[in-house]
Enzyme design. Structure first.
Site, PDB file in Angstrom:
ATOM      1  N   LYS A 242       0.840  -1.206   0.000  1.00 46.02           N
ATOM      2  CA  LYS A 242       0.000   0.000   0.000  1.00 46.02           C
ATOM      3  C   LYS A 242       0.870   1.249   0.000  1.00 46.02           C
ATOM      4  O   LYS A 242       0.555   2.231  -0.686  1.00 46.02           O
ATOM      5  CB  LYS A 242      -0.943  -0.010   1.207  1.00 46.02           C
ATOM      6  CG  LYS A 242      -1.856   1.218   1.319  1.00 46.02           C
ATOM      7  CD  LYS A 242      -2.791   1.370   0.116  1.00 46.02           C
ATOM      8  CE  LYS A 242      -3.590   2.669   0.142  1.00 46.02           C
ATOM      9  NZ  LYS A 242      -4.710   2.674   1.084  1.00 46.02           N
TER      10      LYS A 242
ATOM     11  N   LYS B 277      -1.246  11.828   5.263  1.00 44.10           N
ATOM     12  CA  LYS B 277      -1.011  10.803   6.294  1.00 44.10           C
ATOM     13  C   LYS B 277      -0.243   9.612   5.716  1.00 44.10           C
ATOM     14  O   LYS B 277       0.723   9.123   6.318  1.00 44.10           O
ATOM     15  CB  LYS B 277      -2.358  10.328   6.856  1.00 44.10           C
ATOM     16  CG  LYS B 277      -2.265   9.110   7.790  1.00 44.10           C
ATOM     17  CD  LYS B 277      -3.627   8.550   8.154  1.00 44.10           C
ATOM     18  CE  LYS B 277      -4.247   7.684   7.089  1.00 44.10           C
ATOM     19  NZ  LYS B 277      -3.859   6.269   7.102  1.00 44.10           N
TER      20      LYS B 277
END
Length: 298
Positions: A178, A246
């Site tokens: 990811k 983030k």
């Protein structure tokens, strides 16, 4: 195809936000016996109306289920859901499989998995790509790290939420994948915004530039999809800038931990910082174009 064994397993889902709610609904559509919990009752309501059972907290979800999924904001939330007071580990029966689909640091996923293993729970990290549309359409790309036997048991459930489900490797490998995805998508969104702003400042139609580049080696799905959104000035979030900030922060923290040079990632992380700092955090990351325009004197 769904295995009958998978359908007989009782499934839990924790975290019913913009991504979790449609993902959980797709588990129901797949025929799974589903129990849900979210911090807000309003988030649970659509699932209860669709036939899911409600629980009073993560421990209660775990107590009645063979597999528990979670989709929450960050590592602190995952830790609270999994290991906090009243968490999954507190209610888990031996052999429970816990699948976290949030995006957190690989090292955090490994640490939580180790602590859960000591309490008889097998954890898979299974972050996703595809955004809200992918969650709604069961078109997510799901990247999984962890035990192969546990993956085999939950694969029918993952297949009801995503079109591409891949076991990458051991614990944390899903989160590494990811992070790689966020590097590629983040850097490419910024590159497309930079190119479009360059075209515009040069007095050339960015729409025609995009059309030409779609036919060459400059093609990417980001240029096709996100590029069109930039041209339409559609900055409504599918994936908010603060969320990409983030995720790039996770990338940079891991880079520091590993002693890695990631220059393109670093520049992209700084750009998302600037977007959030200038009030664009709630807009889609394609609003990077607006930041370039402002810095160009517009």
């Amino acid at each position: 195809p769904l295995s009958t064994r998978g359908l007989h397993m009782k499934v839990g889902f924790i975290g019913l936000g913009i991504m979790g709610r449609p993902m959980a609904l797709n588990l129901l559509k797949g025929g799974f016996d589903l129990t849900v919990w979210a911090r807000r009752d309003a988030s649970m309501a659509p699932l209860l109306e669709a036939g899911a059972k409600g629980a009073a907290g993560p421990a209660e979800v775990a107590a009645g289920c063979d597999v528990v999924f979670s989709m929450v904001s960050d590592a602190a939330d995952v830790e609270q859901v999994a290991l906090g007071a009243g968490g999954v580990a507190d209610g888990a029966r031996p052999g429970l499989i816990y699948v976290d689909m949030s995006t957190i640091a690989p090292a955090a996923a490994q640490g939580i998995a180790e602590r859960l293993a000591a309490r008889g729970v097998t954890m898979l990290d299974a972050p996703v790509s595809g955004g809200e549309v992918g969650a709604i359409n069961a078109g997510l790309t799901i990247m999984v790290g962890g035990d192969e036997a546990a993956f085999g048991k939950v694969k029918p459930m993952l297949a009801s939420m995503g079109k591409s489900v891949t076991l990458i490797g051991g614990s944390g490998a899903g989160q590494v994948t990811k992070a790689c995805n966020q590097i590629l998508t983040g850097v490419t969104v910024v590159a497309v915004a930079e190119a479009f702003n360059f075209a515009r400042k040069s007095g050339v139609d960015a729409g025609k530039v995009r059309a030409a580049l779609l036919g060459g080696f400059g093609y990417s799905r980001i240029l096709e999809n996100h590029g069109q959104r930039m041209l339409d000035r559609n900055f409504k979030p599918g994936f908010k800038a603060w969320m990409h900030q983030k995720d790039m922060n996770i990338v940079m923290q891991e880079a520091h931990r590993l002693g890695l040079m990631l220059p393109n990632s670093a520049a992209t992380a700084q750009l998302f910082n600037a977007m959030v700092g200038s009030g664009m955090g709630e807009e889609d990351s394609v609003a990077a174009l607006k930041l370039f325009e402002q810095l160009s004197g517009d």
